[in-house]
Design an enzyme around this catalytic site. Sequence first.
Site, mmCIF file in Angstrom:
data_model
loop_
_atom_site.group_PDB
_atom_site.id
_atom_site.type_symbol
_atom_site.label_atom_id
_atom_site.label_comp_id
_atom_site.label_asym_id
_atom_site.label_seq_id
_atom_site.Cartn_x
_atom_site.Cartn_y
_atom_site.Cartn_z
ATOM 1 N N GLY A 161 -10.424 44.958 41.345
ATOM 2 C CA GLY A 161 -11.384 44.083 40.670
ATOM 3 C C GLY A 161 -12.514 43.681 41.592
ATOM 4 O O GLY A 161 -12.805 44.349 42.595
ATOM 5 N N GLY A 171 -13.024 41.262 36.499
ATOM 6 C CA GLY A 171 -13.696 41.800 37.673
ATOM 7 C C GLY A 171 -14.678 42.902 37.367
ATOM 8 O O GLY A 171 -15.720 43.016 38.013
ATOM 9 N N THR A 182 -8.368 34.427 39.615
ATOM 10 C CA THR A 182 -8.517 34.547 41.070
ATOM 11 C C THR A 182 -8.686 33.188 41.715
ATOM 12 O O THR A 182 -9.384 32.330 41.181
ATOM 13 C CB THR A 182 -9.797 35.353 41.381
ATOM 14 O OG1 THR A 182 -9.666 36.631 40.789
ATOM 15 C CG2 THR A 182 -10.048 35.475 42.865
HETATM 16 N N1 GLY Z 1 -11.323 38.678 39.147
HETATM 17 C C1 GLY Z 1 -10.145 39.332 39.513
HETATM 18 C C2 GLY Z 1 -9.998 40.682 38.981
HETATM 19 O O1 GLY Z 1 -10.662 41.083 38.038
HETATM 20 O O2 GLY Z 1 -9.168 41.391 39.500
#
Ligand code: GLY
Length: 324
Positions: free
Chosen positions: A213, A237, A183
Amino acid sequence: MHRRDFLLRGVAAGAGFLASPGLNGEQGSVARARTPIIISTWRFGEAANKEALSVLVEGGSVLDAVERGVMTAEANPAISSVGYGGLPNREGEVELDAAICDGETQDAGAVCALTGYRHPVQVARKVMEESPHLILVGKGATSFARAQGFDAQETLSDGAREAYQKWREKHPKADGQPEGHDTLGQVVMSSSGAIAAACTSSGMAWKLAGRVGDSPIIGHGLYADNQVGGCVATGVGEEISKICGSFLVVELMRRGATPDQAIEEALDRIIGRVPANRSIQAAFVALRRDGLTGAGSIGSGFQYAVTRDTETRIVNVEPRVQEG
Ligand code: GLY
């Protein structure tokens, strides 16, 4: 009691946090005239920081800066975890998540599983400013984007289509494990101390359709409070959400922790509960209102971009869990 006194007492009476910046932290600008400070996850945060800084220099707000900052990655087809270029779900469709948060008011907006628009952060900002809601998902988010006048665009890049075809050859039933989760999260603080944060992500590659997420969830992937600072997350996430990661980091800083200390505590909660989490990736970057920045990562290879005094540099972050 004045708020400042309260905060100082809070620090003194707090959890015994040390006053040093910590391993991945950088000394703030307390003793200097304030200049904007911008932090972003990953190396691609460098372009995002430079864009955000130019928006501030042109007189834009921190919300303008963070929105335009993360749009750099959303537009870049070479980045396979964000926007156009993001890898699709297991049905071959790119579903994008994004959120934006105003540190002054905690106003926020988010879209989840948005399809057909390359800049989910722009739609998230419209959710914040033009709708009575906080989060719009799926078809509703797409209809809202259309109603707001955004132009629908192809979101599956050539590279992502090719990667999906290869994955399907290996997984003819489309039933493999999801992968990848880099991300882009950014926190911007202006010279006057206004703070905003944003996250944008295509989520895990090969995820189940409709999976969401941490990135578009306020307090999980991002949080900002002008009275304290801001934090953004990257990584798996599901695990970041279980500890309300970004909110936790900001609240620990409110009680006197440095960014590094707060992040260390958050990461320890992720790996402490579930030993298997020692082999996942989760990372945070945080900025405290006194200018101190910090970062932490469970796994190796995490970098973040810091801009202060108009200079942007990439910081390598030591993993919390050592290999071997
Ligand atoms: N951190 C991004 C996700 O898990 O979608």
